[in-house]
Enzyme design. Structure first.
Site, PDB file in Angstrom:
ATOM      1  CG  HIS A   1      -1.865   0.700   1.474  1.00  0.00           C
ATOM      2  ND1 HIS A   1      -1.653   2.344   1.815  1.00  0.00           N
ATOM      3  CD2 HIS A   1      -3.219   0.955   1.275  1.00  0.00           C
ATOM      4  CE1 HIS A   1      -2.711   2.962   1.790  1.00  0.00           C
ATOM      5  NE2 HIS A   1      -3.779   2.174   1.538  1.00  0.00           N
TER       6      HIS A   1
ATOM      7  CG  ASP B   1       0.812  -2.181   6.345  1.00  0.00           C
ATOM      8  OD1 ASP B   1      -0.242  -2.261   7.191  1.00  0.00           O
ATOM      9  OD2 ASP B   1       0.555  -1.414   5.368  1.00  0.00           O
TER      10      ASP B   1
ATOM     11  CD  GLN C   1      -6.769  -4.390   4.339  1.00  0.00           C
ATOM     12  OE1 GLN C   1      -7.877  -5.249   4.685  1.00  0.00           O
ATOM     13  NE2 GLN C   1      -6.893  -3.308   3.866  1.00  0.00           N
TER      14      GLN C   1
ATOM     15  CE  LYS D   1      -7.341  -0.464   6.242  1.00  0.00           C
ATOM     16  NZ  LYS D   1      -8.070  -0.007   5.165  1.00  0.00           N
TER      17      LYS D   1
ATOM     18  CB  CYS E   1      -3.692   3.292  -1.421  1.00  0.00           C
ATOM     19  SG  CYS E   1      -4.968   4.576  -1.200  1.00  0.00           S
TER      20      CYS E   1
HETATM   21  N1  PLP Z   1      -1.813  -0.323   4.554  1.00  0.00           N
HETATM   22  C1  PLP Z   1      -2.770  -1.218   4.031  1.00  0.00           C
HETATM   23  C2  PLP Z   1      -2.384  -2.675   3.457  1.00  0.00           C
HETATM   24  C3  PLP Z   1      -3.975  -0.823   3.760  1.00  0.00           C
HETATM   25  O1  PLP Z   1      -5.181  -1.481   3.422  1.00  0.00           O
HETATM   26  C4  PLP Z   1      -4.276   0.692   4.347  1.00  0.00           C
HETATM   27  C5  PLP Z   1      -5.699   1.156   4.155  1.00  0.00           C
HETATM   28  O2  PLP Z   1      -6.368   0.953   3.208  1.00  0.00           O
HETATM   29  C6  PLP Z   1      -3.226   1.131   5.001  1.00  0.00           C
HETATM   30  C7  PLP Z   1      -2.040   0.747   5.098  1.00  0.00           C
HETATM   31  C8  PLP Z   1      -3.362   2.672   5.488  1.00  0.00           C
HETATM   32  O3  PLP Z   1      -4.490   2.564   6.866  1.00  0.00           O
HETATM   33  P1  PLP Z   1      -4.919   4.006   7.412  1.00  0.00           P
HETATM   34  O4  PLP Z   1      -5.438   4.801   6.377  1.00  0.00           O
HETATM   35  O5  PLP Z   1      -6.013   3.497   8.168  1.00  0.00           O
HETATM   36  O6  PLP Z   1      -3.731   4.529   7.981  1.00  0.00           O
END
Ligand code: PLP
Length: 424
Positions: free
Chosen positions: A141, A218, A221, A244, A382
């Protein structure tokens, strides 16, 4: 006063011998799931974007504002103590949830994005030099790419990516081969938000550790779907996001080994993160508080505590089993649709289905599905580099949760067929 979130008993995430989770019963806990969209029952398949909230979370936030709204760590009055206790209780719950060695290793942040930016600026930036590399993967992401680029650019370092296969699997030996002495930091997603791929974090962490390279995972998910044990994973940093995980937006956590947090300077300065301030010298609070400047999202963290209790009560093993069952059912159903191409077909994956239909733009597909009551995401998710890898500008993505049902999958596939006949 009714029981506050911190007073509720909660079970450790782990294995239970209870009956399989019943999605129909679980979905009754989520008020929003009973609404209609465009006159049709809502089918919410955008859980990887943000998950719906159970009533217990909504009620916990409501109760905070009605019964003990006050700032944390500042007031000695009863409300201040209650608010602080509830906020800090969520830190305890998070520490248990991810099996951190200590609650002091859990920094409360606004989400994964803030967590990764914190590590990039506070840990990586002071250690980077020209020519250094930060290793990530093609499936990251943007939140696990751009913060590294921001700090790399300031030092003449660069971000490099380990490749994946067409089916969406990280090529582990290629990741390990790229762990050269130039690499000063590595970042990997635990579960891909586009492909659903579950990466072999233990193996990657072991390889990084053997070379003295810190690894950030990260977990955005992963946390809603898999039991997380940061000690067993062997990584150095783990980031997750509360919205999430069925909690409020603007909440999340960064876990890091205590010695790393101690060695990191604060990222934000202000109230709450100091021991003593003078114009000559300021000393900082111990971790995790030195990373929590200013008034946090107290209501959000009270809600996140309730969300963690809720998930623990259901059991991540039962959640995982229900989602795997639904994923298998939905995968078979989607494969029956003529001209449908799936992205991410690895055996070990979470319930995320990215797809395209020949001759149909992902946005048109999502828009028309919305008119059938089905909420899916379309776009690059993203993850531009991943879209570039597959040579597509966008995909449609259905991401499932334990409260989704086979009947919803049937209605979704019927809606796709309708749209396909209209557009293809
Ligand atoms: N990393 C992953 C794999 C994600 O799916 C997301 C959100 O879609 C994020 C990071 C970013 O999360 P946040 O916008 O809650 O900081």
């Amino acid at each position: 006063m009714s029981a506050r979130p911190q007073d509720r008993e909660h079970t450790q995430p782990g294995l239970s011998n209870r009956a399989p989770l019943d999605p129909l019963r679980a979905r009754a806990d989520f008020p929003l799931l009973s609404r209609q969209v465009h006159g049709k029952p809502l089918i919410y398949f955008d859980n990887a974007n943000t998950a719906q909230k159970p009533a217990v979370v909504i009620e916990a936030v409501d109760r905070y504002y009605r019964e003990f709204n006050a700032n944390v760590s500042r007031a000695v009055h009863a409300l201040g103590e209650e608010a602080t206790a509830a906020y800090e209780a969520t830190r305890d719950k998070l520490a248990l949830f991810i099996n951190a060695k200590s609650r002091d290793e859990v920094v409360l942040v606004s989400g994964t994005t803030q967590a990764i930016n914190l590590v990039a600026h506070s840990y990586a930036l002071p250690r980077l030099q020209a020519g250094d590399e930060i290793l990530v993967t093609t499936m990251e992401h943007h939140a696990n790419i751009v913060p590294w680029q921001l700090v790399a650019e300031r030092r003449g370092a660069k971000v490099v990516a380990a490749p994946i296969t067409r089916s969406g699997e990280l090529i582990v030996e290629e990741f390990i081969a790229r762990l050269t002495p130039r690499v000063k930091f590595a970042g990997v997603t635990h579960v891909s938000n586009v492909l659903g791929t579950i990466n072999p974090v233990r193996e990657l962490a072991k390889a990084c550790r053997a070379r003295g390279i810190p690894l950030l995972v990260d977990g955005s998910q992963a946390a809603p779907h898999l039991p997380i044990d940061v000690q067993a994973l062997g990584c150095d940093f783990y980031a997750l996001t509360g919205h999430k995980l069925f909690g409020p937006t603007g909440t999340g956590a960064l876990w890091a080994r205590r010695e790393l947090l101690e060695a990191m300077p604060p990222f934000f300065g202000g109230g709450e993160m100091i021991k003593m301030v003078s114009f000559d010298k300021t000393t900082f609070a111990d971790p995790p508080h030195k990373f929590e400047a200013g008034t946090p999202n107290i209501a959000g963290f009270v809600g996140l505590g309730a969300a963690i209790d809720y998930v623990n009560d259901l059991g991540l093993d039962r959640i995982g089993a229900a989602e795997r069952d639904l994923l298998a059912y939905a995968t078979d159903a989607l494969k029956s649709v003529p001209g449908l191409r799936l992205f991410g077909e690895v055996p070990h994956k979470a319930a995320v289905l990215s797809f395209l239909i020949d001759g149909v733009h992902a946005h048109d597909l999502a828009t028309l599905l919305d008119h059938e009551g089905v909420a899916v995401r379309s776009g690059h998710h993203c993850a531009h580099p991943l879209m570039q890898f597959y040579g597509v500008p966008a995909t449609a993505r259905a991401s499932l949760a334990f409260y989704n049902t086979r009947a919803e999958v049937d209605a979704f596939v019927a809606a796709i067929e309708k749209v396909r006949k209209l557009l293809a």
